[in-house]
Design a protein around this motif. Sequence first.
Motif, PDB file in Angstrom:
ATOM      1  N   VAL A  52      42.450  47.220  31.317  1.00  0.00           N
ATOM      2  CA  VAL A  52      41.976  47.491  32.677  1.00  0.00           C
ATOM      3  C   VAL A  52      42.216  46.258  33.551  1.00  0.00           C
ATOM      4  CG1 VAL A  52      39.972  48.076  34.100  1.00  0.00           C
ATOM      5  CG2 VAL A  52      40.196  49.042  31.789  1.00  0.00           C
ATOM      6  N   GLU A  53      42.907  46.439  34.655  1.00  0.00           N
ATOM      7  CA  GLU A  53      43.098  45.343  35.594  1.00  0.00           C
ATOM      8  C   GLU A  53      41.793  45.084  36.346  1.00  0.00           C
ATOM      9  OE1 GLU A  53      46.339  45.851  38.231  1.00  0.00           O
ATOM     10  OE2 GLU A  53      47.840  46.111  36.643  1.00  0.00           O
ATOM     11  N   PHE A  54      41.454  43.808  36.508  1.00  0.00           N
ATOM     12  CA  PHE A  54      40.234  43.484  37.231  1.00  0.00           C
ATOM     13  C   PHE A  54      40.395  42.155  37.949  1.00  0.00           C
ATOM     14  CE2 PHE A  54      39.779  41.460  33.107  1.00  0.00           C
ATOM     15  CZ  PHE A  54      39.113  40.263  33.354  1.00  0.00           C
ATOM     16  N   ASP A  55      39.634  42.007  39.022  1.00  0.00           N
ATOM     17  CA  ASP A  55      39.574  40.738  39.733  1.00  0.00           C
ATOM     18  C   ASP A  55      38.548  39.857  39.033  1.00  0.00           C
ATOM     19  OD1 ASP A  55      41.443  41.424  41.690  1.00  0.00           O
ATOM     20  OD2 ASP A  55      39.918  42.408  42.928  1.00  0.00           O
ATOM     21  N   SER A  56      38.991  38.684  38.640  1.00  0.00           N
ATOM     22  CA  SER A  56      38.120  37.739  37.952  1.00  0.00           C
ATOM     23  C   SER A  56      37.457  36.829  38.978  1.00  0.00           C
ATOM     24  CB  SER A  56      38.941  36.905  36.954  1.00  0.00           C
ATOM     25  OG  SER A  56      38.179  35.827  36.439  1.00  0.00           O
ATOM     26  N   HIS A  57      36.121  36.882  39.023  1.00  0.00           N
ATOM     27  CA  HIS A  57      35.363  36.058  39.969  1.00  0.00           C
ATOM     28  C   HIS A  57      34.515  35.098  39.144  1.00  0.00           C
ATOM     29  CE1 HIS A  57      33.574  35.731  44.161  1.00  0.00           C
ATOM     30  NE2 HIS A  57      32.835  34.900  43.430  1.00  0.00           N
ATOM     31  N   TYR A  58      34.946  33.849  39.079  1.00  0.00           N
ATOM     32  CA  TYR A  58      34.276  32.859  38.232  1.00  0.00           C
ATOM     33  C   TYR A  58      32.982  32.385  38.868  1.00  0.00           C
ATOM     34  CZ  TYR A  58      33.897  28.843  35.036  1.00  0.00           C
ATOM     35  OH  TYR A  58      33.478  27.930  34.084  1.00  0.00           O
ATOM     36  N   ILE A  59      31.898  32.482  38.106  1.00  0.00           N
ATOM     37  CA  ILE A  59      30.591  32.006  38.542  1.00  0.00           C
ATOM     38  C   ILE A  59      30.270  30.766  37.722  1.00  0.00           C
ATOM     39  CG2 ILE A  59      28.133  32.540  38.723  1.00  0.00           C
ATOM     40  CD1 ILE A  59      29.787  34.237  40.585  1.00  0.00           C
ATOM     41  N   ASP A  60      30.230  29.616  38.361  1.00  0.00           N
ATOM     42  CA  ASP A  60      29.982  28.363  37.644  1.00  0.00           C
ATOM     43  C   ASP A  60      28.485  28.216  37.379  1.00  0.00           C
ATOM     44  OD1 ASP A  60      29.820  25.824  36.592  1.00  0.00           O
ATOM     45  OD2 ASP A  60      31.253  24.966  38.006  1.00  0.00           O
ATOM     46  N   MET A  61      28.085  28.554  36.169  1.00  0.00           N
ATOM     47  CA  MET A  61      26.674  28.511  35.814  1.00  0.00           C
ATOM     48  C   MET A  61      26.110  27.095  35.890  1.00  0.00           C
ATOM     49  SD  MET A  61      24.842  29.968  32.364  1.00  0.00           S
ATOM     50  CE  MET A  61      25.166  28.498  31.369  1.00  0.00           C
ATOM     51  N   LEU A  62      26.936  26.108  35.580  1.00  0.00           N
ATOM     52  CA  LEU A  62      26.466  24.721  35.593  1.00  0.00           C
ATOM     53  C   LEU A  62      26.213  24.209  37.015  1.00  0.00           C
ATOM     54  CD1 LEU A  62      28.745  23.196  32.814  1.00  0.00           C
ATOM     55  CD2 LEU A  62      26.468  24.217  32.605  1.00  0.00           C
TER      56      LEU A  62
END
Length: 255
Positions: A27-37
């Motif tokens: 499945v193609e998806f947009d990756s939205h990185y959430i920086d937990m640190l």
Amino acid sequence: MAQVTLYHWEPNANSGKPMLTLMEKGVEFDSHYIDMLQFDQHRPEYLAINPQGTIPAMTHGSRVLVESTAIMEYVNEAFSGPELMPKDARDRWRVRWWMKFMDQWLAPSFSMIGWSVFVGPIVRQRDPAELEAAIERIPLPERRVSWRKAIHGTFSEAEIAESQRRVALGINMLEQELGKREWLASDTYGLADINGFNLAYAIPLSQPSLCNDEKTPNLLRWLRAVYARPAVKKCWALGRTDMVKRVAILDGEQI
């Protein structure tokens, strides 16, 4: 633009579960990185998506989905691609048993140990006033408690000891179960393996006296088999911290 957007941190633990499920399904998806640190998960932009401030979260069109294991099952059922749940009713029960065991019993212990040795030492280097303000923005009170303990290193000896006991027991259970079949819950690769791998991939590194080729050959065989899959390599390539380097221990022929 893809219909699916996944809001996630590193490709392990809870974030890694839907990431890898999407990739295994193609499945193609947009990756939205959430920086937990950096506490991105508690900023207004993300809280507008998931008011609880937990990661991951996924949008599919107008739908917003949270809770990593539930997202895994949704992805498997909502999209075409390889089937990641077995057909046999008993096997499906076993998949769900293992995922519940991982999520509710074993994962919190891995998390406590990981927060103590990785998350806490990194985050506590920041300005104390800034940290306290960030903690106060966390919506869930129990998460505020956990973050304070991790940052200040105040998990009790009893809490750490209990986590270590559970990890040792979990390693033994995985070793026994993986001696019965090629994959964790059935004769085919699926959601239980994705769930389990994203939690257990670093056991040989964090618990070398308990998990190695001599003591846990079945567990090491399984970890290497999962790590060898193209989707897993692709998934882990999205990591941004030194945490992702830990999985490289599975490239070795002997541990």
